[in-house]
Design a protein around this motif. Structure first.
Motif, mmCIF file in Angstrom:
data_model
loop_
_atom_site.group_PDB
_atom_site.id
_atom_site.type_symbol
_atom_site.label_atom_id
_atom_site.label_comp_id
_atom_site.label_asym_id
_atom_site.label_seq_id
_atom_site.Cartn_x
_atom_site.Cartn_y
_atom_site.Cartn_z
ATOM 1 N N ALA A 213 44.035 28.011 33.411
ATOM 2 C CA ALA A 213 44.859 26.878 32.955
ATOM 3 C C ALA A 213 45.524 27.156 31.613
ATOM 4 N N ALA A 214 44.876 27.949 30.780
ATOM 5 C CA ALA A 214 45.439 28.271 29.459
ATOM 6 C C ALA A 214 46.749 29.039 29.592
ATOM 7 N N ALA A 215 46.941 29.670 30.743
ATOM 8 C CA ALA A 215 48.186 30.395 31.063
ATOM 9 C C ALA A 215 48.525 31.493 30.053
ATOM 10 N N ARG A 216 47.495 31.967 29.375
ATOM 11 C CA ARG A 216 47.730 33.045 28.398
ATOM 12 C C ARG A 216 47.214 34.383 28.912
ATOM 13 N N TYR A 217 46.451 34.346 30.007
ATOM 14 C CA TYR A 217 45.794 35.566 30.460
ATOM 15 C C TYR A 217 46.144 35.877 31.910
ATOM 16 N N GLN A 218 46.415 37.143 32.181
ATOM 17 C CA GLN A 218 46.582 37.592 33.555
ATOM 18 C C GLN A 218 45.207 37.533 34.239
ATOM 19 N N PRO A 219 45.172 37.294 35.561
ATOM 20 C CA PRO A 219 43.873 37.233 36.247
ATOM 21 C C PRO A 219 43.010 38.483 36.012
ATOM 22 N N ASP A 220 43.639 39.670 36.046
ATOM 23 C CA ASP A 220 42.818 40.875 35.854
ATOM 24 C C ASP A 220 42.311 41.000 34.424
ATOM 25 N N GLU A 221 43.011 40.333 33.496
ATOM 26 C CA GLU A 221 42.573 40.339 32.095
ATOM 27 C C GLU A 221 41.317 39.481 31.933
ATOM 28 N N ILE A 222 41.274 38.356 32.658
ATOM 29 C CA ILE A 222 40.082 37.488 32.630
ATOM 30 C C ILE A 222 38.881 38.294 33.148
ATOM 31 N N LEU A 223 39.136 39.059 34.191
ATOM 32 C CA LEU A 223 38.089 39.886 34.791
ATOM 33 C C LEU A 223 37.624 40.982 33.825
ATOM 34 N N SER B 80 44.227 48.715 43.554
ATOM 35 C CA SER B 80 43.398 49.645 42.779
ATOM 36 C C SER B 80 41.913 49.309 42.855
ATOM 37 N N GLN B 81 41.592 48.191 43.533
ATOM 38 C CA GLN B 81 40.182 47.776 43.565
ATOM 39 C C GLN B 81 39.323 48.849 44.237
ATOM 40 N N ARG B 82 38.262 49.218 43.557
ATOM 41 C CA ARG B 82 37.367 50.247 44.091
ATOM 42 C C ARG B 82 36.481 49.654 45.193
ATOM 43 N N LYS B 83 36.242 50.466 46.219
ATOM 44 C CA LYS B 83 35.413 49.999 47.337
ATOM 45 C C LYS B 83 34.111 50.800 47.413
ATOM 46 N N VAL B 84 33.054 50.110 47.761
ATOM 47 C CA VAL B 84 31.765 50.781 47.926
ATOM 48 C C VAL B 84 31.107 50.311 49.222
ATOM 49 N N VAL B 85 30.592 51.271 49.984
ATOM 50 C CA VAL B 85 29.823 50.966 51.190
ATOM 51 C C VAL B 85 28.346 51.088 50.811
ATOM 52 N N ILE B 86 27.576 50.062 51.127
ATOM 53 C CA ILE B 86 26.164 50.083 50.731
ATOM 54 C C ILE B 86 25.278 49.731 51.923
ATOM 55 N N ALA C 72 44.859 38.652 44.243
ATOM 56 C CA ALA C 72 45.564 39.110 45.445
ATOM 57 C C ALA C 72 47.071 39.006 45.237
ATOM 58 N N GLN C 73 47.498 37.915 44.590
ATOM 59 C CA GLN C 73 48.933 37.750 44.293
ATOM 60 C C GLN C 73 49.406 38.815 43.318
ATOM 61 N N GLN C 74 48.504 39.196 42.424
ATOM 62 C CA GLN C 74 48.863 40.186 41.407
ATOM 63 C C GLN C 74 49.099 41.569 42.027
#
Length: 219
Positions: free
Chosen positions: A33-43, A95-101, A87-89
């Motif tokens: 809501a602050a609209a100052r951060y990209q979603p990946d930045e929050i992450l 670039s999301q890394r995937k792992v099979v466990i 997902a929109q980004q």
């Protein structure tokens, strides 16, 4: 300490470290809501550093498995809020890394595996969990289908450890061994055994496993 200084990010960081799921969801929404951060930045600036701190507290025995689990759950809740925006980004999704466990063939223990899976999700990995009693062929099929960067195998019994070796051979035979890093763990497993079967790494607990996974894929 990697605690962010901005109040919104700081609130999300603290909520994850404290394992407060409701507060984590609210803080994540407030960051959006602050609209100052990209979603990946929050992450990457609030949520992942929080999980890193949780891992550190676990390693110095200030936190134990229950704390690890509630923080991982809080992190998962934050990711659920962020996922549509990520997902929109687009760039993050690609670039999301995937792992099979999975827990290897013949072994049905899953507490440790689930903990590692939660920690990995907390670090932003896309986790493909194959469950327990996973045959070498199933691991190979999952690598072909999902093209992960990592495989994590768990065994809790000395009698099921040979399944790890068989899986390594199956990956070699299928020609996919070169495309993935393989990490192994579980109570009877050792660094020596990892070396012996040609795995890329071993870790003694969930927090160390998640840290090693991050290092192996360069996060």
């Amino acid at each position: 300490r990697m605690e962010p200084s901005e109040p919104e990010l700081q609130a999300a960081y603290k909520a994850v470290v404290e394992g407060d799921q409701k507060a984590t969801e609210e803080a994540t929404r407030a960051c959006i809501a602050a609209a100052r951060y990209q979603p990946d930045e929050i992450l990457t600036r609030a949520l992942v550093p929080a999980m890193t701190e949780v891992g550190r507290l676990f390693e110095i025995c200030e936190y134990f498995v229950p704390e690890l689990l509630v923080s991982a759950r809080a992190m998962k809740a934050a990711l659920a809020v962020l996922q549509p925006l990520l997902a929109q980004q687009g760039s993050f999704q690609e670039s999301q890394r995937k792992v099979v466990i999975g827990t290897v063939k013949g072994d049905i223990h899953d507490i440790g595996k689930n903990l590692v899976a939660s920690m990995l999700e907390g670090y932003g990995f896309k986790v493909i969990d194959l469950g327990v009693d996973v045959s070498p062929d199933k691991f190979v099929a999952a690598v072909k289908e999902h093209m992960p960067q990592l495989i994590c195998m768990s065994a809790l019994l000395t009698t099921t450890m040979p399944s790890m070796k068989e899986t390594m051979k199956a990956l070699e035979d299928a020609g996919v061994r070169g495309s993935v890093k393989v990490l192994i763990g579980g109570a009877p497993v050792t660094a020596e055994y990892a070396k012996q079967i040609g795995a890329d790494g071993y870790s003694p607990d969930a927090s160390a496993a998640a840290r090693l996974a991050k290092a192996k894929v360069g996060i």
